[in-house]
Write a protein that holds these residues in place. Structure first.
Motif, mmCIF file in Angstrom:
data_model
loop_
_atom_site.group_PDB
_atom_site.id
_atom_site.type_symbol
_atom_site.label_atom_id
_atom_site.label_comp_id
_atom_site.label_asym_id
_atom_site.label_seq_id
_atom_site.Cartn_x
_atom_site.Cartn_y
_atom_site.Cartn_z
ATOM 1 N N GLY A 1 0.659 -1.198 -0.055
ATOM 2 C CA GLY A 1 0.096 -0.151 0.154
ATOM 3 C C GLY A 1 0.822 1.157 -0.104
ATOM 4 N N GLU A 2 1.977 1.260 0.556
ATOM 5 C CA GLU A 2 2.539 2.349 0.752
ATOM 6 C C GLU A 2 3.315 2.803 -0.629
ATOM 7 O OE1 GLU A 2 5.084 0.365 3.442
ATOM 8 O OE2 GLU A 2 6.640 1.326 3.023
ATOM 9 N N ALA A 3 3.282 2.015 -1.639
ATOM 10 C CA ALA A 3 3.676 2.547 -3.054
ATOM 11 C C ALA A 3 2.765 3.720 -3.579
ATOM 12 C CB ALA A 3 3.558 1.254 -3.869
ATOM 13 N N PHE A 4 1.477 3.642 -2.953
ATOM 14 C CA PHE A 4 0.267 4.644 -3.449
ATOM 15 C C PHE A 4 0.164 5.817 -2.657
ATOM 16 C CE2 PHE A 4 -0.757 0.332 -4.168
ATOM 17 C CZ PHE A 4 -1.287 0.219 -5.722
ATOM 18 N N GLY A 5 1.250 5.894 -1.709
ATOM 19 C CA GLY A 5 1.066 7.131 -0.773
ATOM 20 C C GLY A 5 1.205 6.591 0.816
ATOM 21 N N GLU A 6 1.293 7.746 1.658
ATOM 22 C CA GLU A 6 1.354 7.604 2.865
ATOM 23 C C GLU A 6 0.316 6.949 3.625
ATOM 24 O OE1 GLU A 6 3.759 8.776 5.068
ATOM 25 O OE2 GLU A 6 2.584 8.691 6.957
ATOM 26 N N GLN A 7 -1.026 7.208 2.980
ATOM 27 C CA GLN A 7 -2.172 6.591 3.544
ATOM 28 C C GLN A 7 -2.428 5.321 3.255
ATOM 29 O OE1 GLN A 7 -4.602 8.404 5.471
ATOM 30 N NE2 GLN A 7 -2.859 9.997 5.469
ATOM 31 N N GLY A 8 -1.472 4.636 2.470
ATOM 32 C CA GLY A 8 -1.677 3.217 2.246
ATOM 33 C C GLY A 8 -0.503 2.369 3.027
ATOM 34 N N LYS A 9 -0.157 2.993 4.089
ATOM 35 C CA LYS A 9 1.162 2.066 4.684
ATOM 36 C C LYS A 9 0.538 0.923 5.325
ATOM 37 C CE LYS A 9 1.691 5.474 8.698
ATOM 38 N NZ LYS A 9 0.453 5.223 9.111
ATOM 39 N N ASP A 10 -0.741 0.973 5.676
ATOM 40 C CA ASP A 10 -1.259 -0.283 6.444
ATOM 41 C C ASP A 10 -2.393 -1.141 5.508
ATOM 42 O OD1 ASP A 10 -0.001 0.154 8.798
ATOM 43 O OD2 ASP A 10 -1.914 1.541 9.662
ATOM 44 N N TYR A 11 -1.893 -1.048 4.285
ATOM 45 C CA TYR A 11 -2.751 -1.871 3.335
ATOM 46 C C TYR A 11 -2.023 -2.578 2.338
ATOM 47 C CZ TYR A 11 -6.459 1.085 4.727
ATOM 48 O OH TYR A 11 -7.496 1.886 5.289
ATOM 49 N N PHE A 12 -2.857 -3.587 1.504
ATOM 50 C CA PHE A 12 -1.923 -3.933 0.417
ATOM 51 C C PHE A 12 -2.984 -4.034 -0.678
ATOM 52 C CE2 PHE A 12 -3.199 -8.282 2.335
ATOM 53 C CZ PHE A 12 -3.805 -8.977 1.128
ATOM 54 N N ARG A 13 -2.553 -4.017 -1.972
ATOM 55 C CA ARG A 13 -3.390 -4.168 -2.986
ATOM 56 C C ARG A 13 -3.653 -5.318 -3.527
ATOM 57 N NH1 ARG A 13 -2.866 -0.834 -8.743
ATOM 58 N NH2 ARG A 13 -2.188 -2.863 -9.250
ATOM 59 N N PHE A 14 -4.690 -6.123 -3.953
ATOM 60 C CA PHE A 14 -5.002 -7.330 -4.467
ATOM 61 C C PHE A 14 -5.652 -7.284 -5.890
ATOM 62 C CE2 PHE A 14 -7.175 -11.210 -5.007
ATOM 63 C CZ PHE A 14 -5.951 -12.021 -4.634
ATOM 64 N N THR A 15 -5.395 -7.544 -7.077
ATOM 65 C CA THR A 15 -5.680 -7.610 -8.402
ATOM 66 C C THR A 15 -6.523 -8.935 -8.312
ATOM 67 O OG1 THR A 15 -4.012 -6.237 -9.374
ATOM 68 C CG2 THR A 15 -5.578 -7.529 -10.754
ATOM 69 N N CYS A 16 -7.804 -8.691 -8.624
ATOM 70 C CA CYS A 16 -8.712 -9.907 -8.533
ATOM 71 C C CYS A 16 -9.099 -10.599 -9.958
ATOM 72 C CB CYS A 16 -10.323 -9.515 -8.182
ATOM 73 S SG CYS A 16 -10.286 -8.544 -6.651
ATOM 74 N N VAL A 17 -8.726 -10.100 -10.955
ATOM 75 C CA VAL A 17 -9.070 -10.514 -12.356
ATOM 76 C C VAL A 17 -8.038 -11.194 -13.003
ATOM 77 C CG1 VAL A 17 -10.805 -8.544 -13.041
ATOM 78 C CG2 VAL A 17 -8.249 -8.114 -13.500
ATOM 79 N N LYS A 18 -7.897 -12.737 -12.309
ATOM 80 C CA LYS A 18 -6.885 -13.620 -12.598
ATOM 81 C C LYS A 18 -7.728 -14.845 -12.850
ATOM 82 C CE LYS A 18 -3.585 -10.693 -12.207
ATOM 83 N NZ LYS A 18 -2.621 -10.606 -13.089
ATOM 84 N N SER A 19 -7.170 -16.070 -13.216
ATOM 85 C CA SER A 19 -8.027 -17.208 -13.668
ATOM 86 C C SER A 19 -8.460 -17.636 -12.150
ATOM 87 C CB SER A 19 -6.856 -18.344 -14.103
ATOM 88 O OG SER A 19 -6.213 -18.758 -13.246
ATOM 89 N N TRP A 20 -9.368 -18.556 -12.111
ATOM 90 C CA TRP A 20 -10.334 -19.071 -10.639
ATOM 91 C C TRP A 20 -9.154 -19.809 -9.983
ATOM 92 C CZ3 TRP A 20 -13.902 -16.989 -8.201
ATOM 93 C CH2 TRP A 20 -14.924 -16.197 -8.903
ATOM 94 N N ASP A 21 -8.280 -20.559 -10.990
ATOM 95 C CA ASP A 21 -7.350 -21.451 -10.306
ATOM 96 C C ASP A 21 -6.312 -20.607 -9.536
ATOM 97 O OD1 ASP A 21 -6.420 -24.080 -10.038
ATOM 98 O OD2 ASP A 21 -4.943 -23.834 -11.431
ATOM 99 N N GLU A 22 -5.779 -19.450 -10.060
ATOM 100 C CA GLU A 22 -4.772 -18.837 -9.711
ATOM 101 C C GLU A 22 -5.133 -17.823 -8.406
ATOM 102 O OE1 GLU A 22 -2.735 -15.865 -12.278
ATOM 103 O OE2 GLU A 22 -1.214 -15.593 -10.938
ATOM 104 N N ILE A 23 -6.597 -17.420 -8.533
ATOM 105 C CA ILE A 23 -7.092 -16.543 -7.425
ATOM 106 C C ILE A 23 -7.426 -17.656 -6.150
ATOM 107 C CG2 ILE A 23 -9.458 -15.927 -6.424
ATOM 108 C CD1 ILE A 23 -9.858 -14.697 -9.278
ATOM 109 N N LYS A 24 -7.791 -18.938 -6.228
ATOM 110 C CA LYS A 24 -8.111 -19.982 -5.251
ATOM 111 C C LYS A 24 -6.735 -20.258 -4.470
ATOM 112 C CE LYS A 24 -12.554 -20.975 -6.744
ATOM 113 N NZ LYS A 24 -13.357 -21.994 -7.750
ATOM 114 N N ASN A 25 -5.837 -20.677 -5.318
ATOM 115 C CA ASN A 25 -4.110 -20.966 -4.753
ATOM 116 C C ASN A 25 -3.665 -19.891 -4.150
ATOM 117 O OD1 ASN A 25 -3.295 -23.627 -5.516
ATOM 118 N ND2 ASN A 25 -3.898 -23.088 -7.538
ATOM 119 N N GLY A 26 -3.910 -18.626 -4.655
ATOM 120 C CA GLY A 26 -3.205 -17.478 -4.127
ATOM 121 C C GLY A 26 -3.740 -17.306 -2.654
ATOM 122 N N LEU A 27 -4.986 -17.227 -2.510
ATOM 123 C CA LEU A 27 -5.983 -16.740 -1.397
ATOM 124 C C LEU A 27 -5.510 -17.944 -0.207
ATOM 125 C CD1 LEU A 27 -9.231 -15.999 -2.857
ATOM 126 C CD2 LEU A 27 -7.837 -14.429 -1.554
#
Ligand code: GLU
Length: 393
Positions: free
Chosen positions: A357-383
Motif C-alpha cells: 500500500g505504501e507505493a500509493f502514498g503515505e495513507q497506504g502504509k497499512d494496506y496491500f492491493r490485490f488484483t482480482c481479475v485472474k484465473s479462478w485457479d490462480e485466485i483460489k491457490n493464491g488466497l
C-alpha cells in the motif's frame, strides 16, 4: 551512482512498484518458478477476437505507416462516438481528441501542457503509483490530500481548499479509484468541481476503469458537470475494460487549445500511436460492446466479490467490496508489519505477488492491493497461500 551523467530528476525518482513487481514475477516464472500474481492490474482474459481481427485486417491492408500525430480520423471518430454513446459527451473528433498510448502517456502530455516549473498538482493519497513521479518529470510538485476511510475514501471540499496555494494548477482524480475502488458520484465530483471553478484549476480525470462499476452504480464524467468541460482533461483507455494492456492505446479529450498543445508533444515525443493499435481501437470504441467483452467483464464482478469475501475471512485482514475497479484494498493494520515487508515476505515465502500500500502514498502504509481479475485457479491457490502466510503472525 556509478555512471557520471544521470539527471537528478530521473535518478531521484522511484521505480513503479506495479510494473517492477510484475516484471519480477515474469523473471521468476521464466526461471521455472510458479508464482501467483495479483500485482499489476492486468486481466487474465485475452483481447476480444473481433478487436484482434480488425487489427490483423489493417495489417493485411498495409496500414503499417505512421498516422497523423493526433491519431487517424477513423480512430478519433470512434472515440467521439464512444463518448456520445456511453458518456453523454459531444466531442469534436477533429479538435477535441488526441490519441495516446494509454492513460499514463495521456497524463504525461497533459501535465507537460499544463505545468510550469514549480507548479503544484493536488493528488489523492492513496493514488496510482505513477502520478507523483510523472508530475516531478513535468517539473511540478505533487501535493497529496488524504482520502480517509471515515469519509468513504472521498475528498471533502475543505481539505482541497486547505491545500491550495498560488502555485496550484491542477487536480488529478481517478474514478473508479485505483487503489480504493471508490466510484465518485455526481455529488463527490461536485465537491471538487466547486473548488476547480473557484480557483480556475484544471482537473485531470483518469478513467480507465469507467466500465468496471459494480452493483448497478453509474460512472459519471467530471467533464459533464456544469462549466467543467473547459477545465477538464479526460484520460480514457482500452487497457482495462477490453483487456488491451499490451496495445498501449487510449485518448485524451479536452478543450481544443489543450489538444493542439498535446498534439505538438505527440509530434516530438512519439510521432503517433501505433497504426495497428488504432485500428483495433476503432473496433473497440466505434461500436457498442459485443457479448465477448461483456461476458468477461460480468465475471470480473463475481471474482471481485469472491476475493473480497475470502480475504475478509482471513484473520487479521479487513476489506470492503470495491464500488468499482478490480482491486481489493486490504487493511493489514491488525498485523504488526509494514506493507513493504508484508508484500516482500508474501512473495518470498508463498510465491504470491501483491502491491504494498505504501507505493500509493503515505495513507497506504497499512494496506496491500490485490488484483482480482485472474484465473479462478490462480485466485483460489493464491488466497489459500495468503492465509498460510498470515498464520505465521
Ligand atoms: N495501472 C495498472 C496498475 O495499477 C497497471 C500497471 C501500471 O501500468 O502501472 O496496476
Amino acid at each position: 551512482m556509478s555512471h557520471p551523467v544521470i539527471s537528478d530528476r530521473v535518478f531521484n525518482s522511484v521505480e513503479s512498484s506495479t510494473v517492477q513487481i510484475a516484471d519480477k514475477v515474469k523473471t521468476l516464472r521464466e526461471s521455472g518458478k510458479t508464482v501467483f500474481d495479483f500485482s499489476a492490474g492486468r486481466a487474465f482474459e485475452d483481447t476480444p477476437s473481433y478487436v484482434c481481427d480488425a487489427a490483423v485486417a489493417a495489417l493485411n491492408r498495409g496500414e503499417t505507416h505512421q498516422t497523423m500525430a493526433r491519431g487517424t480520423t477513423e480512430y478519433r471518430q470512434a472515440c467521439a462516438s464512444k463518448l456520445a454513446r456511453e458518456n453523454n459527451i459531444i466531442a469534436d473528433p477533429e479538435k477535441e481528441i488526441v490519441a495516446t498510448m494509454g492513460c499514463k502517456q495521456g497524463l504525461t502530455i497533459a501535465l507537460l501542457t499544463l505545468l510550469n516549473p514549480g507548479d503544484e498538482v493536488i493528488v489523492e493519497d492513496p493514488c496510482f503509483v505513477s502520478y507523483r513521479q510523472i508530475i516531478h518529470y513535468a517539473g511540478g510538485r505533487p501535493v497529496p490530500v488524504p482520502l480517509l476511510p471515515k469519509n468513504g475514501f472521498r475528498w471533502r471540499r475543505e481539505q482541497l481548499e486547505a491545500a491550495i496555494t498560488n502555485k496550484t494548477k491542477a487536480i488529478i482524480l481517478c474514478t473508479p479509484h485505483n487503489p480504493t475502488g471508490t466510484v465518485h458520484t455526481y455529488d463527490d465530483l461536485e465537491e471538487v468541481a466547486v473548488v476547480a471553478r473557484k480557483y480556475s484549476l484544471s482537473v485531470i480525470t483518469d478513467e480507465p476503469y469507467e466500465r468496471t462499476v459494480w452493483k448497478d452504480r453509474q460512472h459519471t464524467n467530471m467533464a459533464t458537470l456544469p462549466d467543467m468541460k473547459n477545465l477538464c482533461v479526460t484520460l480514457m483507455s482500452l487497457t482495462k475494460s477490453f483487456s488491451m494492456g499490451g496495445w498501449r492505446i487510449g485518448f485524451n479529450y479536452a478543450h481544443e487549445d489543450l489538444v493542439n498543445q498535446m498534439t505538438k508533444l505527440q509530434q516530438h515525443l512519439i510521432t503517433c500511436v501505433s497504426s495497428i493499435s488504432q485500428a483495433g481501437g476503432v473496433a473497440a470504441f466505434g461500436q457498442p460492446e459485443r457479448d465477448e467483452v461483456l461476458t468477461f467483464r460480468r465475471e470480473w464482478e463475481d471474482k471481485v466479490q469472491f476475493c473480497t469475501d475470502a480475504l475478509n475471512k482471513i484473520d487479521g485482514l479487513k476489506c470492503d467490496m470495491p464500488e468499482g475497479g478490480f482491486y481489493v484494498w486490504v487493511d493489514i493494520s491488525e498485523i504488526d508489519i509494514s506493507s513493504e515487508d508484508f508484500a516482500n515476505g508474501l512473495l518470498d515465502d508463498q510465491n504470491v505477488a501483491v502491491i504494498p500500500g505504501e507505493a500509493f502514498g503515505e495513507q497506504g502504509k497499512d494496506y496491500f492491493r490485490f488484483t482480482c481479475v485472474k484465473s479462478w485457479d490462480e485466485i483460489k491457490n493464491g488466497l489459500s497461500r495468503i492465509e498460510k502466510f498470515i498464520d505465521k503472525f
